[in-house]
Design a protein around this motif. Sequence first.
Motif, PDB file in Angstrom:
ATOM      1  N   GLU A 262      12.625 -32.433 -38.095  1.00 47.43           N
ATOM      2  CA  GLU A 262      12.057 -31.907 -36.860  1.00 47.43           C
ATOM      3  C   GLU A 262      13.073 -31.907 -35.727  1.00 47.43           C
ATOM      4  O   GLU A 262      13.272 -30.902 -35.066  1.00 47.43           O
ATOM      5  CB  GLU A 262      10.836 -32.751 -36.457  1.00 47.43           C
ATOM      6  CG  GLU A 262       9.719 -32.659 -37.481  1.00 47.43           C
ATOM      7  CD  GLU A 262       8.924 -33.948 -37.557  1.00 47.43           C
ATOM      8  OE1 GLU A 262       8.837 -34.631 -36.532  1.00 47.43           O
ATOM      9  OE2 GLU A 262       8.406 -34.256 -38.629  1.00 47.43           O
ATOM     10  N   PRO A 408       6.601 -39.106 -47.574  1.00 49.59           N
ATOM     11  CA  PRO A 408       6.883 -38.163 -46.491  1.00 49.59           C
ATOM     12  C   PRO A 408       6.640 -38.840 -45.143  1.00 49.59           C
ATOM     13  O   PRO A 408       6.097 -39.935 -45.078  1.00 49.59           O
ATOM     14  CB  PRO A 408       5.879 -37.029 -46.709  1.00 49.59           C
ATOM     15  CG  PRO A 408       5.218 -37.284 -47.999  1.00 49.59           C
ATOM     16  CD  PRO A 408       5.381 -38.725 -48.288  1.00 49.59           C
ATOM     17  N   ARG A 411       2.930 -37.692 -38.999  1.00 47.88           N
ATOM     18  CA  ARG A 411       3.099 -36.910 -37.766  1.00 47.88           C
ATOM     19  C   ARG A 411       3.005 -37.866 -36.589  1.00 47.88           C
ATOM     20  O   ARG A 411       2.464 -38.961 -36.706  1.00 47.88           O
ATOM     21  CB  ARG A 411       2.004 -35.852 -37.699  1.00 47.88           C
ATOM     22  CG  ARG A 411       2.391 -34.597 -37.021  1.00 47.88           C
ATOM     23  CD  ARG A 411       1.372 -33.542 -37.290  1.00 47.88           C
ATOM     24  NE  ARG A 411       0.042 -34.034 -37.021  1.00 47.88           N
ATOM     25  CZ  ARG A 411      -1.045 -33.615 -37.652  1.00 47.88           C
ATOM     26  NH1 ARG A 411      -0.936 -32.734 -38.592  1.00 47.88           N
ATOM     27  NH2 ARG A 411      -2.219 -34.088 -37.350  1.00 47.88           N
ATOM     28  N   GLN A 414      -0.502 -38.996 -35.656  1.00 48.01           N
ATOM     29  CA  GLN A 414      -1.047 -39.898 -36.671  1.00 48.01           C
ATOM     30  C   GLN A 414      -0.438 -41.282 -36.549  1.00 48.01           C
ATOM     31  O   GLN A 414      -1.112 -42.302 -36.717  1.00 48.01           O
ATOM     32  CB  GLN A 414      -0.775 -39.341 -38.067  1.00 48.01           C
ATOM     33  CG  GLN A 414      -1.526 -38.064 -38.360  1.00 48.01           C
ATOM     34  CD  GLN A 414      -1.036 -37.388 -39.613  1.00 48.01           C
ATOM     35  OE1 GLN A 414       0.045 -37.678 -40.099  1.00 48.01           O
ATOM     36  NE2 GLN A 414      -1.836 -36.475 -40.128  1.00 48.01           N
TER      37      GLN A 414
ATOM     38  N   LEU B 160       8.249 -31.966 -44.835  1.00 47.95           N
ATOM     39  CA  LEU B 160       7.336 -32.983 -44.313  1.00 47.95           C
ATOM     40  C   LEU B 160       8.001 -34.353 -44.311  1.00 47.95           C
ATOM     41  O   LEU B 160       7.363 -35.342 -43.997  1.00 47.95           O
ATOM     42  CB  LEU B 160       6.061 -33.024 -45.151  1.00 47.95           C
ATOM     43  CG  LEU B 160       5.209 -31.770 -45.071  1.00 47.95           C
ATOM     44  CD1 LEU B 160       3.990 -31.912 -45.942  1.00 47.95           C
ATOM     45  CD2 LEU B 160       4.786 -31.493 -43.656  1.00 47.95           C
ATOM     46  N   LEU B 234       1.044 -36.808 -47.169  1.00 48.17           N
ATOM     47  CA  LEU B 234       1.256 -35.372 -47.322  1.00 48.17           C
ATOM     48  C   LEU B 234      -0.035 -34.604 -47.137  1.00 48.17           C
ATOM     49  O   LEU B 234      -0.080 -33.596 -46.430  1.00 48.17           O
ATOM     50  CB  LEU B 234       1.840 -35.079 -48.704  1.00 48.17           C
ATOM     51  CG  LEU B 234       2.186 -33.614 -48.908  1.00 48.17           C
ATOM     52  CD1 LEU B 234       3.657 -33.460 -49.180  1.00 48.17           C
ATOM     53  CD2 LEU B 234       1.399 -32.996 -50.038  1.00 48.17           C
ATOM     54  N   ARG B 236      -2.727 -35.483 -45.522  1.00 47.29           N
ATOM     55  CA  ARG B 236      -3.197 -35.522 -44.134  1.00 47.29           C
ATOM     56  C   ARG B 236      -2.367 -34.635 -43.228  1.00 47.29           C
ATOM     57  O   ARG B 236      -2.835 -34.169 -42.207  1.00 47.29           O
ATOM     58  CB  ARG B 236      -3.139 -36.951 -43.619  1.00 47.29           C
ATOM     59  CG  ARG B 236      -4.221 -37.785 -44.212  1.00 47.29           C
ATOM     60  CD  ARG B 236      -4.738 -38.751 -43.210  1.00 47.29           C
ATOM     61  NE  ARG B 236      -5.815 -39.505 -43.789  1.00 47.29           N
ATOM     62  CZ  ARG B 236      -6.599 -40.276 -43.087  1.00 47.29           C
ATOM     63  NH1 ARG B 236      -6.416 -40.383 -41.785  1.00 47.29           N
ATOM     64  NH2 ARG B 236      -7.563 -40.942 -43.660  1.00 47.29           N
ATOM     65  N   ARG B 237      -1.112 -34.474 -43.576  1.00 48.60           N
ATOM     66  CA  ARG B 237      -0.284 -33.626 -42.724  1.00 48.60           C
ATOM     67  C   ARG B 237      -0.487 -32.152 -43.016  1.00 48.60           C
ATOM     68  O   ARG B 237      -0.156 -31.303 -42.196  1.00 48.60           O
ATOM     69  CB  ARG B 237       1.186 -33.978 -42.912  1.00 48.60           C
ATOM     70  CG  ARG B 237       1.556 -35.198 -42.121  1.00 48.60           C
ATOM     71  CD  ARG B 237       3.004 -35.227 -41.850  1.00 48.60           C
ATOM     72  NE  ARG B 237       3.447 -34.036 -41.147  1.00 48.60           N
ATOM     73  CZ  ARG B 237       4.697 -33.788 -40.858  1.00 48.60           C
ATOM     74  NH1 ARG B 237       5.610 -34.623 -41.193  1.00 48.60           N
ATOM     75  NH2 ARG B 237       5.038 -32.687 -40.218  1.00 48.60           N
ATOM     76  N   ILE B 241      -4.012 -27.679 -41.253  1.00 50.75           N
ATOM     77  CA  ILE B 241      -2.914 -27.248 -40.377  1.00 50.75           C
ATOM     78  C   ILE B 241      -2.576 -25.801 -40.716  1.00 50.75           C
ATOM     79  O   ILE B 241      -2.458 -25.433 -41.875  1.00 50.75           O
ATOM     80  CB  ILE B 241      -1.682 -28.156 -40.596  1.00 50.75           C
ATOM     81  CG1 ILE B 241      -1.992 -29.590 -40.198  1.00 50.75           C
ATOM     82  CG2 ILE B 241      -0.493 -27.632 -39.819  1.00 50.75           C
ATOM     83  CD1 ILE B 241      -2.329 -29.769 -38.763  1.00 50.75           C
ATOM     84  N   LEU B 384       1.678 -29.357 -33.254  1.00 49.72           N
ATOM     85  CA  LEU B 384       2.826 -30.146 -32.818  1.00 49.72           C
ATOM     86  C   LEU B 384       4.120 -29.592 -33.407  1.00 49.72           C
ATOM     87  O   LEU B 384       4.086 -28.753 -34.306  1.00 49.72           O
ATOM     88  CB  LEU B 384       2.644 -31.605 -33.244  1.00 49.72           C
ATOM     89  CG  LEU B 384       1.395 -32.284 -32.699  1.00 49.72           C
ATOM     90  CD1 LEU B 384       1.312 -33.701 -33.204  1.00 49.72           C
ATOM     91  CD2 LEU B 384       1.401 -32.277 -31.186  1.00 49.72           C
ATOM     92  N   ILE B 385       5.239 -30.098 -32.894  1.00 45.33           N
ATOM     93  CA  ILE B 385       6.539 -29.621 -33.390  1.00 45.33           C
ATOM     94  C   ILE B 385       6.653 -29.857 -34.889  1.00 45.33           C
ATOM     95  O   ILE B 385       7.134 -29.012 -35.636  1.00 45.33           O
ATOM     96  CB  ILE B 385       7.692 -30.342 -32.657  1.00 45.33           C
ATOM     97  CG1 ILE B 385       7.648 -30.041 -31.173  1.00 45.33           C
ATOM     98  CG2 ILE B 385       9.034 -29.920 -33.215  1.00 45.33           C
ATOM     99  CD1 ILE B 385       8.695 -30.778 -30.387  1.00 45.33           C
ATOM    100  N   ALA B 386       6.174 -31.034 -35.324  1.00 51.12           N
ATOM    101  CA  ALA B 386       6.274 -31.368 -36.743  1.00 51.12           C
ATOM    102  C   ALA B 386       5.496 -30.370 -37.596  1.00 51.12           C
ATOM    103  O   ALA B 386       5.885 -30.062 -38.720  1.00 51.12           O
ATOM    104  CB  ALA B 386       5.762 -32.780 -36.984  1.00 51.12           C
ATOM    105  N   ASP B 387       4.370 -29.856 -37.047  1.00 51.23           N
ATOM    106  CA  ASP B 387       3.571 -28.899 -37.817  1.00 51.23           C
ATOM    107  C   ASP B 387       4.276 -27.558 -37.953  1.00 51.23           C
ATOM    108  O   ASP B 387       4.005 -26.810 -38.887  1.00 51.23           O
ATOM    109  CB  ASP B 387       2.215 -28.697 -37.148  1.00 51.23           C
ATOM    110  CG  ASP B 387       1.400 -29.957 -37.161  1.00 51.23           C
ATOM    111  OD1 ASP B 387       1.552 -30.722 -38.117  1.00 51.23           O
ATOM    112  OD2 ASP B 387       0.630 -30.170 -36.219  1.00 51.23           O
ATOM    113  N   MET B 389       7.273 -27.104 -38.804  1.00 49.18           N
ATOM    114  CA  MET B 389       8.011 -27.153 -40.067  1.00 49.18           C
ATOM    115  C   MET B 389       7.062 -27.057 -41.249  1.00 49.18           C
ATOM    116  O   MET B 389       7.369 -26.384 -42.225  1.00 49.18           O
ATOM    117  CB  MET B 389       8.797 -28.465 -40.165  1.00 49.18           C
ATOM    118  CG  MET B 389      10.024 -28.484 -39.333  1.00 49.18           C
ATOM    119  SD  MET B 389       9.599 -28.744 -37.629  1.00 49.18           S
ATOM    120  CE  MET B 389      11.025 -28.096 -36.836  1.00 49.18           C
TER     121      MET B 389
END
Lengths: 443, 404
Positions: A262, A408, A411, A414, B160, B234, B236-237, B241, B384-387, B389
């Motif tokens: 990220e 992994p 977030r 989370q 992730l 994994l 949950r992410r 989304i 979010l930024i992470a999402d 990706m």
Amino acid sequence: MTAVTRRPTLPARALLAGVLLLLVGGLVITLAAVLLLPPLVDFLAANTPLVRFAVAALVLLLITIPVAFIVIYMELKVIARMNLRVGPDRVGPFGAAQSVVHGLKVLAKEDFTPFGVDVAVYTLAPVAVFLTTLMTILVVPFAPGLYGQDFNIGLLYVFAIGGLNVVGLMMAGWGSFNKYSLLGALRAAAQAISYEIPLALAVVGVIILAGTMSLNSIVEQQAGTVFDWNLWRQPLGLVIFFIAAIAEANRTPLDMTEADQELVAGFATEYSGMRFGFFFFAEYVNVFVVSCLVTVLFFGGWNAPFDWPFPVAIDLDPAGYEAWLAFLLVAGPIVGTVALAALLRFFVDWMRWPGALLIAFLLVNLLAVGALVGLAFVTFDWVVGLTWMMVKSFAFVFTFVWLRATLPRVRVDQLMGVAWKWLLPAALVNIFVTAAAVVLVWG
Amino acid sequence: MTSPTRPSLDDPALAIPVDRAGVFEPIPMARTERQQEFYSLRDGEMLINLGPQHPSTHGVLRIVLKISGEQVVDLDPVIGYLHRGVEKLCENADYHQAICYTDPLEYLASLFCEWSPVMAFEKLLDVQVPRRAEYIRVLAGELNRVASHTLYVGFFALDLGGITPVLWSYLERDEIVEILAALTGAKLLFNYFRIGGVNGDLNHEFMSRLGDWMSHASRQVEAGTALLNENEILVRRARGIGTLDRDTAMRMAVTGPNLRASGVPWDIRRAHPYSVYPELEFDVPTRSEGDCLARYLLRVDEIKQSLRIIDQCLHQMPDGPIMAKLPRLVRPRPGRAWAAIEGPRGLYGTYAISDGTDQPFRMRIHDPSFVHLQLLSLLVPGNLIADTMAINASLDPVMGGVDR
């Protein structure tokens, strides 16, 4: 025709410079020793605690280097194995010197300062991060009598200094003039604030049971077998502490601050060379410190897991052997080497005398070193303690590496959710139950 | 010959002023209303450049994110860093040569990039491809699909934050690549399909390697994905989304697994059958959720279907020639042809116009990655930024195909 000038060659000049340096330096040192040593010795003798502190600080500073190298090597090799790779195998046996070479490479790189950075903050950030990590080791008890300093507020000190770590990360993020760094630093701040709380609350149960915050006393109270460790009395505390420790050491799956997918490299994006090296050094030493803390608080520190017979008192009296001792020390290695070489020469077909002698020499030395270490192990309690402490700590370092290879990343929301919604209430419940048990059962 | 009166896009006079506070930020010239709106920042917002050199943009994609804290407010994908002018190159090569230019379009699924131009040229020439050649094409193509999908599984996990699955998925891909190398002679850019057939017949090494692999392929896929399917972090992410609903998916011309993950059972192999797919038995897996997890799981299902197809191909492989009889230099009659196939990422199409010479007069390539990249501006804002990706990885764009 140009005139031939006779200038000394490069090795000659180096030799000359060396000799001059030795002459002048030796003179200065001798003079200084003669003039300054007596008052210095008096001063040191008068301030033993200060000397002890200085030596401890120096040793701790030096201990970080091999520790970080071992952790980095584990990181490279263990993750490689889990990734179905071989990992480093070129430098040293099984690539063991890889992290040393990494360190040298980082040292040799250009010390680059990008455009627009806040130079003072940017330069001091790695120092701040590294120093806080280093200061935490000060109170870790490695073995009976082997620790930097024993505070009665040791645990509090650990959390206080650990909280300072984030200042360095914020400095890096702010000073770097990079948005990724800034985001990483803000994440670091948020994460540190969130996870310091469950981390500190998780050990309150241990503090209640031990009645002290001194790490030495906490370890001493866990003496006995594996069932005397805090692990059984504080299982919930252990789980909370371990999860929070992952976040505290910025390790995957909770390494929000340098989430490479990220934020490229988070707060360290703009760093290169040894400044970057300091960040990584600090990270790996941090992993080790956190592992040590888990061991000390919940896994009995330097205590053996069962009734370990060592150390034993061996009554050796070297003077009693008289001339035999001298003979053993002088002739023993030579006779042993030759005897072993002869055995190798005549029982291994392809062996010739020079090779046989070399191998025998190495074997005899190994044997001698092994015997000495073994003697130390069975005789001195701090060698035994250090061994157990390191075995347990590196088991947890392995767990950290294992987690990184397996999971992994969570977030960022989370991450916060876990800290505030689960870990904090669980830690409070843990304190309550422990306190109630202490009052009702043992009180 | 350029007309001096035509306005240039780089003319500063045409730039729309942008309201920006940052001193150090280079202010790009806004030329459209959309650009003006995007590059104007409100309070607490910040622009951040994702790429072109970024670890998780699948090549040289650049995404300008407008973020407010960790939340993405808006984004602007900037493409073109990998533009090679493939279509123009193809128009300056003869029909046989054009195939090798289309190979590197999507380097993860080269065979599919060859397949659609080859089919278009065959339509122009009106050639009947021998059945054995068609079976070999399907066999090789499905192998390539499995390779592409297994890599997708790995890279999805990598984006992730999991570093191991990608190397585990290379295990599978390496075997397939070796198999295909035995058949085609190359590991990445195969250049195997020819107009009217394929370049070489099945050989012993190919068959033995394929047999070895088939004996453990499904078990290996199960083992590799079991680590991820039940991984709480994994799941949950990825769950919920980047949800792409059915109507939006169809409106945005989404194809392939991304469309089927939104509940539309549209697969060109069934909807507009080509090659020998009508003779083969396979299911078209669909999922109704349309989120990142559904897109990921759908690909895992598709791997299993591909293994079924490979098995059938091996059992039904007919004897016969592998090339139609064609002259060395082909000159199709003037006309136009469109050929579309189902690739691992969706619809790969080629539109070719012949003017009667030995070179295509015009050739246009439709690539699914380009279409899917447009979904980013729909799916990402609000996350979010992470999402970003996660969503980008789940859509599986390959920049070679996007920029062509």
